[in-house]
Write a protein that holds these residues in place. Structure first.
Motif, PDB file in Angstrom:
ATOM      1  N   UNK A 440      22.109 -21.554  62.751  1.00 17.25           N
ATOM      2  CA  UNK A 440      21.248 -22.679  63.133  1.00 17.25           C
ATOM      3  C   UNK A 440      21.298 -23.777  62.085  1.00 17.25           C
ATOM      4  N   UNK A 441      21.232 -23.399  60.814  1.00 18.56           N
ATOM      5  CA  UNK A 441      21.301 -24.386  59.740  1.00 18.56           C
ATOM      6  C   UNK A 441      22.661 -25.058  59.688  1.00 18.56           C
ATOM      7  N   UNK A 442      23.716 -24.332  60.061  1.00 14.14           N
ATOM      8  CA  UNK A 442      25.039 -24.942  60.107  1.00 14.14           C
ATOM      9  C   UNK A 442      25.027 -26.176  60.996  1.00 14.14           C
ATOM     10  N   UNK A 443      24.459 -26.034  62.193  1.00 17.89           N
ATOM     11  CA  UNK A 443      24.408 -27.164  63.118  1.00 17.89           C
ATOM     12  C   UNK A 443      23.402 -28.220  62.647  1.00 17.89           C
ATOM     13  N   UNK A 444      22.322 -27.784  62.018  1.00 15.56           N
ATOM     14  CA  UNK A 444      21.263 -28.717  61.635  1.00 15.56           C
ATOM     15  C   UNK A 444      21.662 -29.623  60.485  1.00 15.56           C
ATOM     16  N   UNK A 445      22.330 -29.079  59.484  1.00 14.71           N
ATOM     17  CA  UNK A 445      22.503 -29.895  58.277  1.00 14.71           C
ATOM     18  C   UNK A 445      23.699 -29.532  57.415  1.00 14.71           C
ATOM     19  N   UNK A 446      24.596 -28.658  57.887  1.00 11.76           N
ATOM     20  CA  UNK A 446      25.693 -28.229  57.016  1.00 11.76           C
ATOM     21  C   UNK A 446      27.012 -28.922  57.313  1.00 11.76           C
ATOM     22  N   UNK A 447      27.168 -29.477  58.507  1.00 12.64           N
ATOM     23  CA  UNK A 447      28.461 -30.040  58.892  1.00 12.64           C
ATOM     24  C   UNK A 447      28.875 -31.169  57.943  1.00 12.64           C
ATOM     25  N   UNK A 448      27.930 -32.014  57.583  1.00 13.36           N
ATOM     26  CA  UNK A 448      28.241 -33.105  56.655  1.00 13.36           C
ATOM     27  C   UNK A 448      28.765 -32.578  55.329  1.00 13.36           C
ATOM     28  N   UNK A 449      28.157 -31.493  54.827  1.00 16.51           N
ATOM     29  CA  UNK A 449      28.602 -30.917  53.560  1.00 16.51           C
ATOM     30  C   UNK A 449      30.011 -30.362  53.636  1.00 16.51           C
ATOM     31  N   UNK A 450      30.362 -29.766  54.782  1.00 18.47           N
ATOM     32  CA  UNK A 450      31.723 -29.251  54.933  1.00 18.47           C
ATOM     33  C   UNK A 450      32.729 -30.405  54.950  1.00 18.47           C
TER      34      UNK A 450
END
Length: 610
Positions: A440-450
């Motif tokens: 859930x956090x991946x979709x919420x706020x992690x994509x930009x970091x990747x």
């Protein structure tokens, strides 16, 4: 009208429905989550509800609906407001057409949050009106009144309940369905001078906002939920000012204490100055009781200085009220009794003769059978002897920091682990950097970091802990689950496809409950150059049917206690110095049987795990 026994969050949802809410968006976060869930369960057909990918998306989609004349409710917790602050600060200057209530649930304590953040400051910072309910009943009524003020002044407004209002249950008087407002949005009407933000427009609207807030201060002085109460006898020289749940505690205490003048502040911004002056008239001293910060205290101190009033204001700034943590019925009781010079009422926890023993400490722990435990253990085992940093994130898996796993070296905010791993790797290139994030956090706020990691050629391993739900806040759906909060089947967004689309060439998926294969996967992937990822996929044990428990064969067990020392599973216990498995907790994940060096753990205590 009829009565229902409701949680505070349910009451807020029912109030929004009664007000004719058309559009509800939000992101799950305790203590706010049940508001949107209740709307979803009890909504009329005309009401649209969504779990947005994060709070920024929730506010922006609601803004589009409000531009179109819809009544909108946006839900989040206090730290989620940080994510939504970018559109919020501009939305205030643009304004809305349909009413918009931004529900931000604050979490004094904090009980389940990173910080004790007070949304009343954000209200002043963003120049938005703020409503602060003191009970479930008031929250039900206040959300409906908030829509009225929002539309009257064409501005978003905050509703700021705190945890004890959100999660308290009460008998609430609610409207019958026939009494609900039927709000029909007129749709979006093009007007670039209104909806397109430019510096000149912001300047002009800033002037209007300051004028509007001055008018709101006047109107809030006559608002029914702001009030001044006089004791039944005498002319008091002391007063108490309070808001939110603290007001409820104060009013309960004053039933058994010598009377004082009482000021209830339901709208901390814009502050009801005229009503405050009526309250201060004739007083020598005032005690301010509030959560979390001294907002009321500072406002009253300012008003006394502005109008040259010889009134002493006490509270958090003067040390008369605790300046951190949540207030309780007993802590407020003690503060008021000290202020009024009264004896502590009998039965109070503050009274020495009634002192209670301390409650046992029960630290949070990953559930028995949680696949995150297996994922952490696999990474820890694979990287044994290597210099590493394990950057954590917000979710159930934050509990991986506890011994014996000890696998969360940092945790800041949602999605931050990716950036921290990149920064640490730049300074310490000899360190193997890992970032753990939930699905859930991946979709919420992690994509930009990747994306940042790939673009800037970082050296790091991303570990996605995919248990196919938003577990920590109550198992809400997210873009990877293939369903919405309204029950619609939708496209299931693939984490693997997203990562490969970003540019990762090494993306592997593993079952964390297959320990040997998982360890080998970590060794193999972490050795690759650049940014690479492992998706540990196994469903949350709380929403899947356990496969059946395991047991310890005492004849094979050598009491090495490796299973207990290395895994920390709550189902593994010692009984008369013998390792045992609590059958009421064990889910049969089999991780302990894979760790046991003698094969003493198996299903039903047999010779195998079959």
């Amino acid at each position: 009208m009829h009565k229902e026994f409701l949680m505070g969050n349910e009451a807020i949802a029912m109030g929004a429905i009664a007000a004719g809410v058309n559009f509800v968006s939000g992101y799950p976060g305790t203590p706010s989550t049940e508001v949107l869930e209740t709307v979803s369960k009890r909504r009329p057909d005309r009401t649209y509800v969504e779990w947005s990918v994060n709070e920024k998306a929730a506010l922006e989609t609601a803004a589009g609906a409000a531009y179109s004349g819809a009544r909108c409710l946006v839900t989040m917790k206090q730290v989620g407001l940080n994510v939504a602050s970018d559109p919020l600060m501009s939305l205030e200057y643009v304004g809305v057409k349909g009413g918009m209530v931004i529900l931000v649930a604050d979490d004094p304590g904090p009980i389940s949050s990173q910080t004790e953040q007070d949304t009343r400051h954000f209200a002043a910072f963003s120049k938005l009106p703020c409503f602060d309910p003191c009970s479930a009943q008031e929250a039900y009524e206040m959300v409906q009144e908030a829509f009225y003020f929002s539309e009257k002044y064409k501005t978003p407004v905050f509703l700021r309940p705190t945890t004890r209002v959100c999660h308290a249950y009460a008998s609430v008087t609610v409207k019958d369905k026939e009494e609900y407002v039927l709000h029909n949005p007129e749709g979006f009407i093009k007007d670039s001078k209104r909806w397109v933000i430019f510096p000149r427009l912001s300047y002009q609207n800033h002037i209007k906002i300051e004028e509007r807030n001055a008018r709101l201060s006047e109107e809030f002085s006559d608002y029914s939920k702001n009030s001044v109460y006089l004791p039944s006898e005498g002319e008091p020289r002391k007063g108490i000012a309070a808001g939110g749940i603290s007001y409820t505690y104060v009013s309960e205490t004053l039933k058994s204490c010598v009377g004082a003048k009482l000021f209830k502040v339901a709208t901390p911004h814009p502050f009801p100055e005229k009503l405050a002056l009526r309250f201060l008239d004739g007083l020598d001293e005032v005690l301010c009781v509030e959560e979390l910060d001294p907002v009321i205290e500072r406002e009253l101190t300012y008003i006394c200085g502005k109008h040259h009033l010889p009134v002493k204001i006490y509270g958090k700034l003067t040390g008369h009220v605790q300046n951190a943590g949540e207030n309780t019925r007993d802590s407020v009781n003690g503060c008021i009794c000290d202020f009024l010079g009264n004896k502590m009422p009998s039965g109070s926890a503050h009274a020495p003769e009634d002192a209670l023993p301390a409650l046992p400490v029960r630290p949070p722990v990953l559930c028995a059978g949680c696949p995150h435990r297996a994922s952490f253990y696999a990474v820890k085992t694979a990287m044994k002897g290597r210099k590493t940093i394990f950057c954590g994130d917000i979710g159930c898996y934050t509990l991986g920091n506890a011994m014996p796993l000890d696998m969360v070296d940092t945790c800041l905010c949602m999605g931050a682990g990716l950036g921290i791993a990149q920064g640490a790797g730049r300074i310490s290139p000899d360190t193997s950097c890992f970032a753990f994030v939930g699905d859930s956090t991946f979709f919420a706020s992690a994509v930009t970091g990747v994306i940042n990691a790939v673009y800037n050629q970082a050296e790091m391993t991303l570990i996605v802990l995919d248990n196919s739900t938003t577990a920590m806040t109550g198992h809400q759906p997210h873009p990877g689950t293939g369903r919405t909060v309204m029950g619609d089947v939708t496209a299931k967004i693939s984490i693997e496809a997203v990562l490969r689309g970003i540019g990762l060439t090494v993306v592997e998926t593993a079952d964390p409950l297959d320990l040997e294969a998982s360890i080998e996967c970590v060794k193999r992937v972490s050795a690759e150059p650049g940014v690479k990822a492992i998706i540990f996929r196994s469903p949350c044990i709380a929403v899947t049917k356990p496969a059946g428990g395991l047991a310890v064969n005492p004849e094979k067990c050598i009491s090495c206690k490796r299973c207990i020392r290395e895994l920390g599973c709550p189902a593994l216990i010692l009984k008369d110095s013998q390792v045992c498995i609590d059958a009421s907790l064990c889910t049969g994940c089999s991780l302990c049987s894979q760790v046991c060096p003698t094969g003493a753990i198996s299903r039903n205590g047999g010779d195998s795990d079959e």
